[in-house]
Write an enzyme that holds these catalytic residues in place. Structure first.
Site, PDB file in Angstrom:
ATOM      1  N   PRO A   2    -118.532 -27.335  58.705  1.00 50.49           N
ATOM      2  CA  PRO A   2    -119.106 -28.181  59.716  1.00 50.49           C
ATOM      3  C   PRO A   2    -118.032 -29.037  60.350  1.00 50.49           C
ATOM      4  O   PRO A   2    -117.257 -29.701  59.674  1.00 50.49           O
ATOM      5  CB  PRO A   2    -120.116 -29.027  58.962  1.00 50.49           C
ATOM      6  CG  PRO A   2    -119.842 -28.826  57.521  1.00 50.49           C
ATOM      7  CD  PRO A   2    -119.008 -27.649  57.366  1.00 50.49           C
ATOM      8  N   GLU A   3    -117.966 -28.998  61.674  1.00 51.18           N
ATOM      9  CA  GLU A   3    -117.049 -29.867  62.411  1.00 51.18           C
ATOM     10  C   GLU A   3    -117.900 -30.992  63.022  1.00 51.18           C
ATOM     11  O   GLU A   3    -119.081 -31.102  62.700  1.00 51.18           O
ATOM     12  CB  GLU A   3    -116.293 -29.060  63.476  1.00 51.18           C
ATOM     13  CG  GLU A   3    -115.553 -27.865  62.868  1.00 51.18           C
ATOM     14  CD  GLU A   3    -114.790 -27.035  63.888  1.00 51.18           C
ATOM     15  OE1 GLU A   3    -114.233 -27.624  64.832  1.00 51.18           O
ATOM     16  OE2 GLU A   3    -114.764 -25.802  63.751  1.00 51.18           O
ATOM     17  N   HIS A  95    -128.074 -23.743  45.361  1.00 56.79           N
ATOM     18  CA  HIS A  95    -126.861 -24.558  45.206  1.00 56.79           C
ATOM     19  C   HIS A  95    -127.154 -26.051  45.319  1.00 56.79           C
ATOM     20  O   HIS A  95    -126.313 -26.814  45.791  1.00 56.79           O
ATOM     21  CB  HIS A  95    -125.808 -24.114  46.216  1.00 56.79           C
ATOM     22  CG  HIS A  95    -125.465 -22.658  46.106  1.00 56.79           C
ATOM     23  ND1 HIS A  95    -124.830 -22.141  44.993  1.00 56.79           N
ATOM     24  CD2 HIS A  95    -125.704 -21.608  46.918  1.00 56.79           C
ATOM     25  CE1 HIS A  95    -124.693 -20.835  45.155  1.00 56.79           C
ATOM     26  NE2 HIS A  95    -125.215 -20.483  46.311  1.00 56.79           N
ATOM     27  N   ARG A 115    -120.042 -23.851  48.081  1.00 53.03           N
ATOM     28  CA  ARG A 115    -118.654 -23.747  47.630  1.00 53.03           C
ATOM     29  C   ARG A 115    -118.132 -24.995  46.925  1.00 53.03           C
ATOM     30  O   ARG A 115    -116.990 -24.991  46.447  1.00 53.03           O
ATOM     31  CB  ARG A 115    -117.761 -23.382  48.813  1.00 53.03           C
ATOM     32  CG  ARG A 115    -118.062 -21.992  49.344  1.00 53.03           C
ATOM     33  CD  ARG A 115    -117.264 -21.649  50.572  1.00 53.03           C
ATOM     34  NE  ARG A 115    -115.859 -21.452  50.276  1.00 53.03           N
ATOM     35  CZ  ARG A 115    -114.927 -21.199  51.204  1.00 53.03           C
ATOM     36  NH1 ARG A 115    -115.287 -21.130  52.479  1.00 53.03           N
ATOM     37  NH2 ARG A 115    -113.687 -21.024  50.874  1.00 53.03           N
ATOM     38  N   ARG A 157     -95.235 -36.753  68.007  1.00 58.69           N
ATOM     39  CA  ARG A 157     -95.199 -35.768  66.924  1.00 58.69           C
ATOM     40  C   ARG A 157     -94.273 -34.612  67.291  1.00 58.69           C
ATOM     41  O   ARG A 157     -94.216 -34.208  68.448  1.00 58.69           O
ATOM     42  CB  ARG A 157     -96.601 -35.212  66.658  1.00 58.69           C
ATOM     43  CG  ARG A 157     -97.562 -36.208  66.104  1.00 58.69           C
ATOM     44  CD  ARG A 157     -97.216 -36.529  64.677  1.00 58.69           C
ATOM     45  NE  ARG A 157     -98.062 -37.583  64.153  1.00 58.69           N
ATOM     46  CZ  ARG A 157     -99.137 -37.381  63.393  1.00 58.69           C
ATOM     47  NH1 ARG A 157     -99.474 -36.167  63.062  1.00 58.69           N
ATOM     48  NH2 ARG A 157     -99.845 -38.378  62.946  1.00 58.69           N
TER      49      ARG A 157
END
Length: 287
Positions: A2-3, A95, A115, A157
């Site tokens: 998920p972003e 899960h 996961r 950067r």
DNA sequence: CCGAGCACCTGTCAGC
DNA sequence: TGCTGACAGGTGCTCG
């Protein structure tokens, strides 16, 4: 996974379905789900029982739920985490990792995570902004995000532009899908060195990042399968709007050239070979 | 400061 | 039918 758009979709659901509710019980079904909370699972459950959730907030891909104690529940969905609001009597998910019940009954809040890369923690005094996520930059949908600061920091950067987009300490919320989509819109290859990009070029790229995130939020996020769903278990529809991600070999929607896939950081990058030519050389000093 | 490599997990799918 | 390897939306560590 998920972003930002998927996490925002979850946040909206939490805001609607759990705000103002008082937690009755907390069951931790898998210790990894609270591994970032050093006092441990039993303490996690004990400190949250009886607390009322005041709000649902987000920075980048992190969520937090401010509590009436001044603490907060802070969480990250990792690659496969879900926060689901489900009827108390509904069967356990395969899960299921953490279950919250509320004094008012009716529905539970469940953290489900195949996961187990995701997790929840209690942030002491973290209602305003959890200390655990202080190192995460503001995201581009945050009203206090500074475009000029981002452009300046990016130009300082010495790295590739896709790496910069994925650096959550520079700009948060962008992951592999939306980085590729924004770079396609900006007609930039992800390997372009940041130091060689002009200020206006970075500003344009940022505009595309914001556009694609905003459009995806409107569609409820991107999901290719049942792993990426809102609190009611429903998928978003933005996968239909994707221009490059996952489209290897399919024609570019601008020029028809087959989309290429390249290995990148143990995953994949998708781009158009014609609209987004690779830089001639790797990053190099400009002077 | 930066990047490469890897660890952390489970599941699915393609190919043999 | 099984096995194997590649791959999946992320983060964060060590090492050079």
């Amino acid at each position: 996974m998920p972003e930002l758009p998927e996490v925002e979709t979850v946040r909206e659901g939490l805001s609607r379905w759990v705000t103002s509710r008082r937690i009755a019980t907390v069951e931790v079904r898998h210790p990894r789900a609270v591994r970032r909370y050093l006092p441990g699972a039993e303490h996690f459950a004990a400190v949250l029982a009886g607390r009322t959730i005041l709000d649902a907030r987000r920075r980048g891909k992190y969520l937090w739920l401010p509590l009436d104690s001044g603490d907060a529940i802070v969480g990250h969905l990792g690659m496969s985490g879900q926060l689901l609001v489900r009827p108390t009597e509904a069967a356990d998910e395969t899960h299921l990792r953490i279950r919250f019940t509320f004094d008012d009954g009716g529905t539970d809040l469940r953290f489900v995570d195949q996961r187990t890369f995701g997790g929840l923690a209690v942030s002491e005094g973290g209602a305003t902004l959890p200390a655990e996520i202080a190192h995460i930059a503001r995201d581009p949908m945050d009203p206090d995000f500074s475009d000029t600061d981002f452009v300046a920091a990016t130009r300082r950067r010495r790295t590739e532009v896709k790496r910069a987009l994925l650096d959550q300490t520079l700009i948060s919320g962008v992951g592999n899908i939306y980085a590729d989509e924004a770079l396609w819109r900006a007609r930039l290859h992800g390997a372009r060195p940041t130091e060689a990009l002009t200020g206006p070029a970075i500003t344009r790229l940022l505009g595309h990042v914001r556009d694609v995130l905003g459009e995806a939020i409107k569609e409820g996020g991107t999901s290719f399968d049942a792993l990426y769903v809102n609190v009611n278990g429903e998928s978003g529809y933005f996968d239909r709007e994707l221009n490059v991600y996952g489209r290897e070999g399919l024609p570019c929607r601008r020029c028809g050239t087959p989309i290429r896939r390249e290995a990148f950081m143990n995953r994949s990058s998708f781009s158009c070979p014609r609209c987004q030519p690779r830089p001639r050389t790797a990053a190099r000093p400009t002077r």
